[in-house]
Structure formats: C-alpha cells, structure tokens
Design an enzyme around this catalytic site. Structure first.
Site, PDB file in Angstrom:
ATOM      1  N   HIS A  18      79.117 -35.397  22.359  1.00 34.90           N
ATOM      2  CA  HIS A  18      80.346 -34.918  22.898  1.00 34.90           C
ATOM      3  C   HIS A  18      81.617 -35.361  22.321  1.00 34.90           C
ATOM      4  O   HIS A  18      82.261 -34.743  21.563  1.00 34.90           O
ATOM      5  CB  HIS A  18      80.434 -34.755  24.347  1.00 34.90           C
ATOM      6  CG  HIS A  18      81.568 -34.019  24.704  1.00 34.90           C
ATOM      7  ND1 HIS A  18      81.384 -32.710  25.236  1.00 34.90           N
ATOM      8  CD2 HIS A  18      82.870 -34.438  24.823  1.00 34.90           C
ATOM      9  CE1 HIS A  18      82.704 -32.315  25.641  1.00 34.90           C
ATOM     10  NE2 HIS A  18      83.697 -33.238  25.293  1.00 34.90           N
ATOM     11  N   GLU A  19      81.720 -36.970  22.361  1.00 36.69           N
ATOM     12  CA  GLU A  19      82.880 -37.419  21.735  1.00 36.69           C
ATOM     13  C   GLU A  19      82.866 -37.359  20.327  1.00 36.69           C
ATOM     14  O   GLU A  19      83.779 -37.242  19.427  1.00 36.69           O
ATOM     15  CB  GLU A  19      82.995 -38.823  22.308  1.00 36.69           C
ATOM     16  CG  GLU A  19      82.965 -38.687  23.920  1.00 36.69           C
ATOM     17  CD  GLU A  19      84.281 -38.102  24.348  1.00 36.69           C
ATOM     18  OE1 GLU A  19      85.071 -37.824  23.551  1.00 36.69           O
ATOM     19  OE2 GLU A  19      84.106 -37.498  25.574  1.00 36.69           O
ATOM     20  N   HIS A  22      84.590 -34.515  18.805  1.00 33.65           N
ATOM     21  CA  HIS A  22      85.895 -34.751  18.759  1.00 33.65           C
ATOM     22  C   HIS A  22      86.481 -35.549  17.643  1.00 33.65           C
ATOM     23  O   HIS A  22      87.171 -35.305  17.065  1.00 33.65           O
ATOM     24  CB  HIS A  22      86.407 -35.188  19.891  1.00 33.65           C
ATOM     25  CG  HIS A  22      86.381 -34.436  21.224  1.00 33.65           C
ATOM     26  ND1 HIS A  22      86.656 -32.912  21.535  1.00 33.65           N
ATOM     27  CD2 HIS A  22      85.706 -34.465  22.528  1.00 33.65           C
ATOM     28  CE1 HIS A  22      86.429 -32.566  22.417  1.00 33.65           C
ATOM     29  NE2 HIS A  22      85.927 -33.593  23.370  1.00 33.65           N
TER      30      HIS A  22
END
Length: 419
Positions: A18-19, A22
């Site tokens: 997920h990160e 980003h």
C-alpha cells in the site's frame, strides 16, 4: 508462534505494498518523500537511502509515506536569527545550522535580514566578523537544515505535494489502494501457478481417504462419460448429479487407460444449509497453465471485490451491524483458523485481506485515502483547492472517529473470542 509470524508477515505485506504505491507515484511526480514507514510509534529500524528514510516502527498497525508539504514544512528562519552557513565552492549554502553553531567552526555566522528556503532559495544577512554589508547567499536545492545535530533536507516548493497538478496528487494518493489490488492479483496468480486452476473437464481429481468414491473403486484421473445413463460433458454435470442423489446408488460409466468401466457409487448424505446433498469424497480436476492462471487471478480478484462491496452494502442497509465488523484481533483470530488449513488457504486469505484494505481505503471517509480523493474531486469541480486548514480539521475529526470505531471493534473482538 506460527500464527503470530503469519499475521505479521501478511499485515506487513499489505501495508508495505500500500505505502509502496504512494511512494512510487509520489517520486514519479517529483515529490520529496522524507520517510517510508511500516508501523507507528518509536522506530526500531531506520535506514536512509538518497532522500528517503526507510523505517520500521514498533506498532505494526499501519504505515505512512511522509511527503514534503503534507505537514508544516520547516522551522521558519526569521529576521534577526543568527545561523551558520556552510558553502560549496560556488558559494551556495549546503547546510543551514540553526543551533550549536560552535560545533561547525568552518561555518560562516550570519545575522539574517530575510530568508526564503522554499521559493527564492535565498538568504540575505550580515556576516559576523566581516564589514557590515548586506550579503546574499543562494541555497542549494538539496541543502539541509541542521538542528540539534539532526539534518533535514529542505523542500523547494516545486518538490512539495501541494505544488503538483491535481492529476499527480490524485495518482499519488490513489496508488496506495491500487497496489493492494495488484498484490491480491499477484497472490491469486501465484496460487494458480503452484496449485493449478479448476477445470471443467469431467475428470476425477484427488479422492479423500474416507469418501465413498475411493471405497467404490474410482481413481484419480478417471474420465466420467455418464452417470445413470445421463451423458456427462462437464465437471459441473458430475457435481450436480452427485449432490441431487444422497444415499442413492449411481452407476458411473468411466474411461480409464482406454478401457470403459461401470462402477456403482452411493453418495453419502450430508446436511447443509438449505437441505441435504450427496458427497462421494472427490475433488474437481485442476490443470496448470500460465495463461489460465493469469485469467484465474483476475477472476478471483473481481469476484472477491464484488463480494466485499455486497457485504458493505448490507452494512449500510442494516443487514449487518457494527458487531459484524472485525479489527486486528478478529483478523488475528481468523488468520489462526486459516493457517491450520495450509499455506494456499493462508495465501488466499492474504489476497482477500488486501482487497478489503484497498476497498476500505477508497471509501470517502476523512483521514483515509478515499477522503482525500473526495477533496480532490471537489477541487476539480470548483476549480481551486479547499483551504488546507479546513481540510486538515476534517481529516483530524475523521481520524479521531476512526480510532474510536477501532476501539469499539477491538473490544467486541476481545469479548467474542476471549471473554
């Protein structure tokens, strides 16, 4: 202990991907990413590479990418401040020392007249020990601020999150949930490559040791041609005939090694929700195919995404209550149950959790990625961004409510499983 390890690995992988989404798209947009963190709380591991510090923190309940401009950027250098400057061979400042200047004897001490370390990258001031004449010092774009011995790289405005186009900012935020779907897809494809994908061929798969199929003399690889005289063309036909006839002897016509055999099998009756069905203890056929594995991965991702949205819909309509939600404790307990079924079930569970995390983060809830995307949508409609302080307040309230919900859900999980 194996469950603890499985939980940490799964949760860590979900947060990491997920990160990572980003991070990748923020860097592609030219945003300075100060930290890539897995977990919250005190740091237990830290490594800096290029501009970004990669950390693992104590509490494995999430993660974040700290982008320049997201939080109040720097200490403001006001007129009258005495700072130290270390200059490169071109006379540009590479280090701006805010305190403990005596530890840097090579630094030039400057009394600041004005300073802009975001847009103009310029400091004006008077150098101590030199004739009183206002001097100008350009700041290197990669210069660092030094305070209490800690160095923090400056972020020129064009490297801050707010300076980027609406599309770039949207993609940097959307990429987190997107990567959770990518992770789920990769997991399902990997399972299919290793385990094989279900086939519709009317061929018997593995037989259970306690099933009536094995007792009757059926073998793995037998091709079912007919049951009770009814032609069989797909595995679905086999399943339907068996399920419809509990405790009734069925004549199987099968082909084995080029020979046609007739074998009577009596399905065992089993009580399930909605009635009684017949089972003979045989798994469906599987085949290993890279192309079909990819197709299977996409289909599983789609099916579980649809299923989770249906469950969310039931939560909205009241068919499910808050008691049906699970937090980290509930997920841990479920992981413990799934882990006992084998590695493939555990992998599938990780894929489902990854989709769930992606969907939850896309919901238009303040403090989540979906809440930020909602503000971007409003910005697109009105042609200008919403005041950052107002947006920040909304996200703060949303975060507080989320933490409250997390406490309630966690307490419900503890009561359900341990009290």
């Amino acid at each position: 202990m194996s469950t603890v390890i499985a939980f940490i690995v799964i949760f860590g992988a979900l947060v990491f991907f997920h990160e990572l989404g980003h991070l990748i798209f923020a860097k592609r947009a030219g945003i300075l990413c100060r930290e890539f963190a897995i977990g919250f709380g005190p740091k237990i591991f830290s490594h800096k590479k290029n501009e970004t510090t990669y950390t693992i923190r104590l509490l494995p309940i999430g993660g974040f990418v700290r982008m320049a401009g997201e939080d109040p950027e720097m200490v403001e250098i006001k007129p009258g401040h005495r700072i130290g400057l270390i200059l490169d061979h071109l006379g540009n400042a590479t280090k701006i020392i805010l305190n403990n200047k005596d530890k840097f004897p090579e630094a030039r001490i400057v009394e600041v007249e004005s300073a802009d370390i975001e847009r103009d990258l310029l400091i004006k001031g008077y150098v101590e020990g030199e004739e009183e004449q206002l001097q100008k010092f350009s700041i290197n774009r990669d210069a660092v601020l030094v305070e209490d011995g800690n160095e923090t790289q400056i972020a020129p405005y064009d490297r801050q999150f707010a300076s980027k186009t609406l599309g770039q900012r949207t993609m940097a935020i959307f990429a987190g949930p997107m990567m959770n779907f990518v992770l789920a897809l990769l997991i399902f494809i990997t399972i299919a490559l290793l385990q094989g994908v279900p086939s519709e061929e009317p061929v018997l798969g593995k037989l259970t040791s306690d099933g009536t199929a094995l007792q009757a003399g059926l073998k793995e690889g037998d091709i079912v041609q007919s049951i009770e005289g009814a032609e069989i063309t797909t595995w679905t036909d086999v399943v339907e005939m068996i399920r419809k006839n509990p405790n009734k002897e069925l004549e199987f016509t099968i082909q084995r090694d080029g020979e046609t055999l007739e074998i009577p099998v009596t399905p065992e009756e089993k009580e399930v929700e909605g009635g009684k069905i017949g089972l003979i203890g045989v798994y469906g056929p599987i085949e290993k195919s890279p192309l079909k594995s990819i197709s299977y991965g996409f289909q599983e991702t789609y099916d579980w995404t649809k299923q989770i949205f249906l469950m969310l819909g039931k939560l909205v309509t009241g068919e499910f209550t808050i008691d049906a939600l699970s937090g980290p404790v509930g997920i841990y307990k479920s992981t413990d149950t799934v882990a006992k079924s084998g590695i493939y079930y555990l992998m599938k569970w990780a894929g489902i959790l990854s989709i769930n995390l992606g969907i939850m983060n896309l919901l238009p809830i303040p403090a989540l990625d979906g809440g930020r995307l909602m503000f971007f949508a409003v910005e697109a409609l009105r042609g200008k961004p919403i005041d950052r302080h107002k947006e920040g307040m909304v996200h703060f309230i949303g975060f507080a409510l989320l933490m409250l919900l997390m406490l309630v859900v966690t307490w419900n999980d503890i009561q359900r499983f341990f009290l």
